[in-house]
Write a protein that holds these residues in place. Structure first.
Motif, PDB file in Angstrom:
ATOM      1  N   TRP A  24      10.840 -19.710  -6.850  1.00 57.12           N
ATOM      2  CA  TRP A  24      10.696 -18.624  -7.817  1.00 57.12           C
ATOM      3  C   TRP A  24      10.999 -17.283  -7.166  1.00 57.12           C
ATOM      4  CZ3 TRP A  24       6.640 -14.791  -8.516  1.00 57.12           C
ATOM      5  CH2 TRP A  24       6.779 -14.067  -9.703  1.00 57.12           C
ATOM      6  N   TRP A  25      10.519 -17.064  -5.962  1.00 58.63           N
ATOM      7  CA  TRP A  25      10.786 -15.807  -5.270  1.00 58.63           C
ATOM      8  C   TRP A  25      12.287 -15.585  -5.097  1.00 58.63           C
ATOM      9  CZ3 TRP A  25       6.618 -17.366  -1.184  1.00 58.63           C
ATOM     10  CH2 TRP A  25       5.338 -16.999  -1.653  1.00 58.63           C
ATOM     11  N   ARG A  26      12.988 -16.614  -4.657  1.00 57.26           N
ATOM     12  CA  ARG A  26      14.429 -16.472  -4.443  1.00 57.26           C
ATOM     13  C   ARG A  26      15.163 -16.222  -5.761  1.00 57.26           C
ATOM     14  NH1 ARG A  26      15.519 -21.384  -0.224  1.00 57.26           N
ATOM     15  NH2 ARG A  26      15.099 -22.545  -2.123  1.00 57.26           N
ATOM     16  N   GLN A  27      14.714 -16.910  -6.807  1.00 57.58           N
ATOM     17  CA  GLN A  27      15.366 -16.721  -8.093  1.00 57.58           C
ATOM     18  C   GLN A  27      15.189 -15.294  -8.597  1.00 57.58           C
ATOM     19  OE1 GLN A  27      17.156 -19.481  -9.635  1.00 57.58           O
ATOM     20  NE2 GLN A  27      18.022 -17.615 -10.514  1.00 57.58           N
ATOM     21  N   CYS A  28      14.011 -14.732  -8.368  1.00 56.59           N
ATOM     22  CA  CYS A  28      13.756 -13.346  -8.786  1.00 56.59           C
ATOM     23  C   CYS A  28      14.670 -12.377  -8.043  1.00 56.59           C
ATOM     24  CB  CYS A  28      12.290 -12.979  -8.538  1.00 56.59           C
ATOM     25  SG  CYS A  28      11.130 -13.698  -9.721  1.00 56.59           S
ATOM     26  N   VAL A  29      14.885 -12.601  -6.755  1.00 56.19           N
ATOM     27  CA  VAL A  29      15.769 -11.734  -5.973  1.00 56.19           C
ATOM     28  C   VAL A  29      17.199 -11.868  -6.484  1.00 56.19           C
ATOM     29  CG1 VAL A  29      16.680 -11.213  -3.676  1.00 56.19           C
ATOM     30  CG2 VAL A  29      14.274 -11.835  -3.952  1.00 56.19           C
ATOM     31  N   GLU A  30      17.633 -13.078  -6.734  1.00 61.66           N
ATOM     32  CA  GLU A  30      19.002 -13.315  -7.205  1.00 61.66           C
ATOM     33  C   GLU A  30      19.244 -12.690  -8.574  1.00 61.66           C
ATOM     34  OE1 GLU A  30      19.239 -17.534  -7.139  1.00 61.66           O
ATOM     35  OE2 GLU A  30      18.957 -17.652  -4.964  1.00 61.66           O
ATOM     36  N   ASP A  31      18.230 -12.705  -9.432  1.00 61.13           N
ATOM     37  CA  ASP A  31      18.355 -12.172 -10.794  1.00 61.13           C
ATOM     38  C   ASP A  31      17.981 -10.704 -10.888  1.00 61.13           C
ATOM     39  OD1 ASP A  31      19.058 -14.730 -11.490  1.00 61.13           O
ATOM     40  OD2 ASP A  31      17.091 -15.256 -12.323  1.00 61.13           O
ATOM     41  N   ASP A  32      17.761 -10.057  -9.745  1.00 65.58           N
ATOM     42  CA  ASP A  32      17.372  -8.651  -9.703  1.00 65.58           C
ATOM     43  C   ASP A  32      16.085  -8.410 -10.489  1.00 65.58           C
ATOM     44  OD1 ASP A  32      17.601  -6.095  -8.794  1.00 65.58           O
ATOM     45  OD2 ASP A  32      18.955  -5.425 -10.391  1.00 65.58           O
ATOM     46  N   ARG A  33      15.124  -9.308 -10.303  1.00 68.25           N
ATOM     47  CA  ARG A  33      13.809  -9.185 -10.941  1.00 68.25           C
ATOM     48  C   ARG A  33      12.725  -9.097  -9.864  1.00 68.25           C
ATOM     49  NH1 ARG A  33      12.238 -13.579 -13.268  1.00 68.25           N
ATOM     50  NH2 ARG A  33      13.868 -15.000 -12.513  1.00 68.25           N
ATOM     51  N   VAL A  34      13.011  -8.318  -8.820  1.00 65.92           N
ATOM     52  CA  VAL A  34      12.092  -8.223  -7.686  1.00 65.92           C
ATOM     53  C   VAL A  34      10.736  -7.666  -8.108  1.00 65.92           C
ATOM     54  CG1 VAL A  34      11.742  -7.213  -5.402  1.00 65.92           C
ATOM     55  CG2 VAL A  34      14.024  -7.956  -6.098  1.00 65.92           C
ATOM     56  N   GLY A  35      10.734  -6.807  -9.131  1.00 63.30           N
ATOM     57  CA  GLY A  35       9.482  -6.223  -9.593  1.00 63.30           C
ATOM     58  C   GLY A  35       8.474  -7.262 -10.046  1.00 63.30           C
ATOM     59  N   GLU A  36       8.951  -8.421 -10.476  1.00 63.57           N
ATOM     60  CA  GLU A  36       8.045  -9.473 -10.923  1.00 63.57           C
ATOM     61  C   GLU A  36       7.303 -10.115  -9.756  1.00 63.57           C
ATOM     62  OE1 GLU A  36       9.826 -12.331 -13.535  1.00 63.57           O
ATOM     63  OE2 GLU A  36      11.077 -10.835 -14.527  1.00 63.57           O
ATOM     64  N   ILE A  37       7.884 -10.008  -8.564  1.00 65.52           N
ATOM     65  CA  ILE A  37       7.232 -10.580  -7.382  1.00 65.52           C
ATOM     66  C   ILE A  37       6.109  -9.686  -6.888  1.00 65.52           C
ATOM     67  CG2 ILE A  37       7.591 -11.404  -5.027  1.00 65.52           C
ATOM     68  CD1 ILE A  37      10.525 -11.750  -5.654  1.00 65.52           C
ATOM     69  N   LEU A  38       6.272  -8.387  -7.036  1.00 66.84           N
ATOM     70  CA  LEU A  38       5.349  -7.414  -6.453  1.00 66.84           C
ATOM     71  C   LEU A  38       3.923  -7.598  -6.938  1.00 66.84           C
ATOM     72  CD1 LEU A  38       5.012  -4.782  -4.756  1.00 66.84           C
ATOM     73  CD2 LEU A  38       5.500  -3.519  -6.866  1.00 66.84           C
ATOM     74  N   ASP A  39       2.988  -7.550  -6.007  1.00 68.85           N
ATOM     75  CA  ASP A  39       1.560  -7.546  -6.317  1.00 68.85           C
ATOM     76  C   ASP A  39       1.301  -6.381  -7.270  1.00 68.85           C
ATOM     77  OD1 ASP A  39      -1.194  -7.366  -6.386  1.00 68.85           O
ATOM     78  OD2 ASP A  39      -1.470  -7.446  -4.208  1.00 68.85           O
ATOM     79  N   PRO A  40       0.873  -6.640  -8.510  1.00 68.83           N
ATOM     80  CA  PRO A  40       0.707  -5.564  -9.497  1.00 68.83           C
ATOM     81  C   PRO A  40      -0.270  -4.477  -9.072  1.00 68.83           C
ATOM     82  CG  PRO A  40      -0.344  -7.607 -10.246  1.00 68.83           C
ATOM     83  CD  PRO A  40       0.484  -7.954  -9.049  1.00 68.83           C
ATOM     84  N   ARG A  41      -1.129  -4.765  -8.130  1.00 63.45           N
ATOM     85  CA  ARG A  41      -2.083  -3.755  -7.659  1.00 63.45           C
ATOM     86  C   ARG A  41      -1.407  -2.669  -6.837  1.00 63.45           C
ATOM     87  NH1 ARG A  41      -6.195  -7.570  -4.565  1.00 63.45           N
ATOM     88  NH2 ARG A  41      -4.160  -8.379  -3.858  1.00 63.45           N
ATOM     89  N   MET A  42      -0.133  -2.866  -6.482  1.00 62.63           N
ATOM     90  CA  MET A  42       0.577  -1.887  -5.656  1.00 62.63           C
ATOM     91  C   MET A  42       1.735  -1.227  -6.412  1.00 62.63           C
ATOM     92  SD  MET A  42       0.886  -3.635  -1.916  1.00 62.63           S
ATOM     93  CE  MET A  42       2.170  -4.759  -2.481  1.00 62.63           C
ATOM     94  N   ASN A  43       1.754  -1.303  -7.709  1.00 64.73           N
ATOM     95  CA  ASN A  43       2.892  -0.817  -8.491  1.00 64.73           C
ATOM     96  C   ASN A  43       3.270   0.621  -8.182  1.00 64.73           C
ATOM     97  OD1 ASN A  43       3.851  -2.992  -9.962  1.00 64.73           O
ATOM     98  ND2 ASN A  43       2.294  -2.770 -11.567  1.00 64.73           N
ATOM     99  N   ASP A  44       2.279   1.470  -7.982  1.00 60.44           N
ATOM    100  CA  ASP A  44       2.551   2.900  -7.799  1.00 60.44           C
ATOM    101  C   ASP A  44       2.794   3.282  -6.343  1.00 60.44           C
ATOM    102  OD1 ASP A  44       2.156   3.210 -10.528  1.00 60.44           O
ATOM    103  OD2 ASP A  44       0.006   3.598 -10.291  1.00 60.44           O
TER     104      ASP A  44
END
Length: 384
Positions: free
Chosen positions: A272-292
């Motif tokens: 899943w992590w690799r697929q997110c990077v390939e699809d330019d969806r890196v934001g979905e991997i990020l721990d939501p507690r660190m968004n800002d």
């Protein structure tokens, strides 16, 4: 008549004419063996001292398949809080020796320092530094604490430096079990790589392309290099893959093998992590507690580094020296952005190129073409 030879002793020689047959029955003297290097480096504790320090082994910190770990404190001529690891399995002596042999070749601030040992009784014991903040795994997955983004990156840089040191030695050391629980944190959150029981030395004289050791597969599920798992060929790049898993784990605060992730995405963590990077969806991997906290350009750069480390092909993974350099660049990028400092040759030298005219700071691309992941071969990378 010829006189017979006299059998009397020759006064000049001082030797008896007949051999001493009893001498053949004497046991040969054993040569005194020199102690191993680690026995001269580290302090030897008695079992009584360890019992007293650990309250008779009642202050347990954890337990594994071949050892138990205890917290101890010495109050006397040697005052220090320590960790005592007791090896009790059938392979305990062998694992103990591997742990003791490696440290003598890994004197580095990002490698856990050993203090001493004990070889009394049926078990073997290793005494090491006590790390007040435990390990990275517990800090990432404990909901009561939250590591900031910069602290996470600093921890990764320190661990990468320690791993680079192991790989650049003579002989090189393959840790073989890099994972978040083997990255310990001292009171200042400074990382130390630990647990060398299954580490291996790379024979000297081998080139980068063929420097592997054929061995039975060992390690931790989720962090194992798929190439090593398939062929049994352990290499320095096997550690690089495992470190890539750690980088993704740090970014997401998700475990590589996690049932909830499988339920949510229908696959395990790495796919899943690799697929997110390939699809330019890196934001979905990020721990939501660190968004800002994370500068967008840094987020992408960090994910690219993790992705490159976790390439299924070992030959295409970067070296740990490359990883250290890229992580340092990324942290510098983050800090300059937070401080409102522009990138310029005078302030950064040639580490990071200055942004192009009218280009937003967070869209800057890093140098180092050998770690580029712009041309993804998803079919190959997703083939397990």
């Amino acid at each position: 008549m010829v006189a017979s030879a006299s059998k009397s002793a020759d006064p000049a020689s001082g030797k008896h004419p007949s051999p001493n047959f009893f001498s053949f029955w004497r046991k040969p003297k054993k040569l005194k063996e020199d102690p191993p290097p680690w026995a001269r480096i580290y302090r030897r504790f008695t079992l009584e001292e360890l019992r007293f320090a650990t309250l008779n082994f009642n202050s347990k910190l954890g337990q594994g398949g071949f050892c138990s770990v205890y917290k101890g404190f010495f109050n006397g001529d040697f005052k220090e809080t320590v960790v005592v690891k007791m090896y009790y399995s059938l392979n305990g002596p062998q694992l103990f020796l591997r742990e003791m042999e490696s440290p003598s070749k890994r004197d580095h601030p990002n490698i856990l320092s050993l203090i001493g040992y004990c070889i009394e009784g049926p078990h073997r014991y290793v005494v090491s530094e006590y790390m007040p903040h435990g390990d990275l795994h517990d800090q990432l997955h404990n909901q009561k604490t939250l590591l900031s983004w910069k602290r996470r990156v600093e921890i990764c840089i320190g661990a990468a430096r320690g791993l680079e040191f192991l790989h650049s030695g003579t002989p090189s050391i393959i840790h073989r079990n890099i994972k978040s629980s083997n990255i310990l944190l001292d009171r200042n959150w400074f990382p130390r790589i630990s647990d060398f029981e299954i580490s291996r030395f790379v024979p000297t004289g081998l080139s980068e392309t063929d420097s592997h050791v054929s061995t039975v597969v060992a390690g931790t599920v989720g962090y194992l290099d798929p190439e090593y798992l398939r062929t049994g060929h352990l290499s320095l790049k096997s550690d690089v893959y495992s470190f890539g898993v750690v980088l993704f784990e740090v970014l997401s605060a998700r475990k590589p093998i996690e049932m909830t992730m499988t339920e949510e995405h229908g696959t395990h963590g790495m796919q899943w992590w690799r697929q997110c990077v390939e699809d330019d969806r890196v934001g979905e991997i990020l721990d939501p507690r660190m968004n800002d906290e994370v500068v967008p350009g840094c987020l992408r750069a960090y994910a690219d580094i993790a992705y490159a480390c976790a390439n299924n092909r070992g030959s295409e993974r970067p070296t740990m020296a490359d990883v250290v350099k890229r992580l340092e660049q990324m942290l510098l990028f983050q800090e300059c952005f937070e401080a409102g400092l522009p990138f310029s040759p005078s302030s950064l030298g040639s580490i990071v190129p200055p942004p192009k005219k009218n280009e937003p700071l967070f869209e800057i691309e890093f140098q180092d073409s050998d770690m580029s992941v712009s041309n993804y071969d998803s079919d190959e990378l997703l083939r397990d």
